[in-house]
Design an enzyme around this catalytic site. Structure first.
Site, short mmCIF file in Angstrom:
data_model
loop_
_atom_site.label_atom_id
_atom_site.label_comp_id
_atom_site.label_asym_id
_atom_site.label_seq_id
_atom_site.Cartn_x
_atom_site.Cartn_y
_atom_site.Cartn_z
N HIS A 8 0.81 -1.23 0.00
CA HIS A 8 0.00 0.00 0.00
C HIS A 8 0.84 1.27 0.00
CE1 HIS A 8 1.03 -0.11 4.27
NE2 HIS A 8 0.60 1.14 4.36
N VAL A 12 1.35 2.24 -6.84
CA VAL A 12 0.17 1.46 -7.21
C VAL A 12 -0.72 1.20 -6.01
CG1 VAL A 12 -0.59 -0.78 -8.09
CG2 VAL A 12 1.30 0.41 -9.20
N GLY A 13 -0.10 0.79 -4.90
CA GLY A 13 -0.87 0.50 -3.70
C GLY A 13 -1.61 1.71 -3.17
N LEU A 37 6.54 -9.73 3.75
CA LEU A 37 5.91 -10.68 2.84
C LEU A 37 6.87 -11.76 2.36
CD1 LEU A 37 3.67 -8.29 0.71
CD2 LEU A 37 3.03 -9.65 2.70
N GLY A 102 0.59 -7.76 -12.54
CA GLY A 102 1.81 -8.12 -13.25
C GLY A 102 2.44 -6.91 -13.91
N SER A 103 3.05 -7.14 -15.05
CA SER A 103 3.74 -6.09 -15.79
C SER A 103 3.84 -6.51 -17.25
CB SER A 103 5.14 -5.88 -15.22
OG SER A 103 5.95 -5.12 -16.10
N SER A 104 3.85 -5.55 -18.15
CA SER A 104 3.91 -5.88 -19.58
C SER A 104 5.24 -6.50 -19.98
CB SER A 104 3.65 -4.63 -20.43
OG SER A 104 4.60 -3.61 -20.13
N CYS A 105 6.23 -6.48 -19.09
CA CYS A 105 7.52 -7.12 -19.42
C CYS A 105 7.41 -8.65 -19.45
CB CYS A 105 8.59 -6.71 -18.43
SG CYS A 105 8.38 -7.37 -16.77
N TYR A 132 12.78 -10.40 -13.30
CA TYR A 132 11.53 -9.81 -12.82
C TYR A 132 10.34 -10.36 -13.60
CZ TYR A 132 8.06 -6.14 -11.87
OH TYR A 132 6.92 -5.45 -11.52
N LYS A 136 6.96 -12.49 -12.33
CA LYS A 136 5.59 -12.04 -12.59
C LYS A 136 4.80 -13.10 -13.35
CE LYS A 136 5.29 -8.10 -10.55
NZ LYS A 136 4.31 -7.90 -9.46
N HIS A 179 11.71 4.14 -12.48
CA HIS A 179 11.24 3.88 -13.84
C HIS A 179 11.45 5.14 -14.70
CE1 HIS A 179 8.90 0.52 -11.91
NE2 HIS A 179 9.42 -0.07 -12.95
N ARG A 187 15.39 14.21 -13.59
CA ARG A 187 16.56 14.67 -14.34
C ARG A 187 16.31 16.03 -14.98
NH1 ARG A 187 19.02 10.03 -17.89
NH2 ARG A 187 18.81 9.09 -15.82
#
Length: 326
Positions: A8, A12-13, A37, A102-105, A132, A136, A179, A187
């Site tokens: 959380h 995202v959380g 966890l 999940g993730s698109s990777c 990673y 996922k 990311h 930057r």
């Protein structure tokens, strides 16, 4: 309902907690200090003592290309343990519904664009974040496998969503491990405040990425979880049971950099370093399934970047106040 949001404190959380609260649910959270966890016994005790109706599994070790390349063992080990511990202990505690993020990777490095859900396991992964991605993929397959073995006998219904690159308030603006969107915001802001003549960015700038504002993602998650079992099964199969969440459009990293520069107000040059990795050449998701269940993102990239930059500036205020009083 009482809903446990794992992770959380992350971007995202935080968004999921806000969204679920607005829908009237009671949200249960635990910090890392309160619940590790990676500790199976601690997770077991949590689910044994805390009555939970649903779980949103957003906890993960995350980062950009640099972090993934620097800490591959940590990325695969920690994410595997998080997925396994939470999913299995939720099942043992008779939690009927769980959502894994999940993730698109997870998709092959080279595959047909836009990427449909059934492209999973259809080719080699992008090497820079393969550990990673494998973790996922394991999380997706955990949900599918528990459904296949225990769905009918125990009434569980574990689901997965695959968002594209996410960004928004609450993101991690670390100098090296963040990311691409928060890294660029940091930057360009630093370059503006120091009057730097140019900003150097990894890669050629030609790789294309799709970006989704985090609050749109949270709404997509609750939309998926709000489907009846029959409604979810209408759009998935037992061994391809995840749903993509994305904008349905992408842009090059060079285009993104120019847009971030405009939002921040930087007027200098942008230079790319082709000796650094680009990552996958393109990762545009097919979001026709998400559209079919009634979900559509509403925040444009330009608007989302404005909100995210405002959040970054806000995050700098405590440090500036401390410096002023030093």
């Amino acid at each position: 309902m009482r809903i446990y949001v794992a992770g959380h404190r992350g971007m995202v959380g935080q968004s999921l907690v806000k969204r679920l609260g607005s829908l009237g649910h009671e949200v249960v959270t635990r910090s890392h200090e309160e619940l590790d966890l990676l500790d199976q016994e601690a997770v077991r005790r949590f689910f044994a003592t805390e009555r939970v109706d649903q779980v949103y599994l957003a906890a993960a070790k995350v980062g950009g290309i640099h972090a993934n390349m620097t800490y591959p063992a940590e990325f695969i080990y920690q994410n595997l343990l998080i997925a396994a511990n939470v999913t299995h202990q939720a099942f043992l505690a008779n939690v009927k519904r769980l959502l894994f993020l999940g993730s698109s990777c997870i998709y092959p490095r080279i595959t047909e664009q836009p990427i449909r859900e059934d492209a999973l396991l259809g080719g080699q992964l992008e090497p820079t974040n393969e550990p990673y991605a494998i973790a996922k993929i394991a999380g997706i397959k955990l949900c599918e496998s528990y459904n296949r073995q225990y769905g009918a006998s125990h009434g569980i219904d574990y689901r997965s969503v695959m968002p594209c690159n996410l960004y928004g308030p609450g993101d991690n603006y670390h100098a090296e491990n963040s990311h691409v969107v928060p890294a660029l915001i940091r930057r360009f802001h630093l370059a503006k405040t120091t009057n730097a003549p140019e900003v150097l960015i990894w890669g050629t700038g030609q790789a294309k990425r799709e970006f989704l504002y985090v609050d749109d993602m949270a709404e997509g998650c609750t939309t998926v979880m709000g489907l009846s079992r029959a409604g979810y099964e209408q759009h998935t199969t037992p061994m391809c049971a995840h749903i993509n969440l994305g904008m349905g459009e992408d842009q090059t990293i060079a285009e993104l950099a120019r847009l971030v520069g405009e939002v921040v107000g930087y007027r200098g040059r942008i230079r790319f370093d082709p000796s650094r990795p680009d990552g996958a050449p393109r990762k545009l998701l097919d979001v026709s399934c998400a559209a079919a269940i009634g979900w559509h993102p509403t925040v444009s990239l330009a608007e989302g970047l404005q909100r995210t930059y405002a959040d970054y500036q806000k995050s700098l205020q405590p440090a500036a106040q401390e410096l002023a009083h030093a």
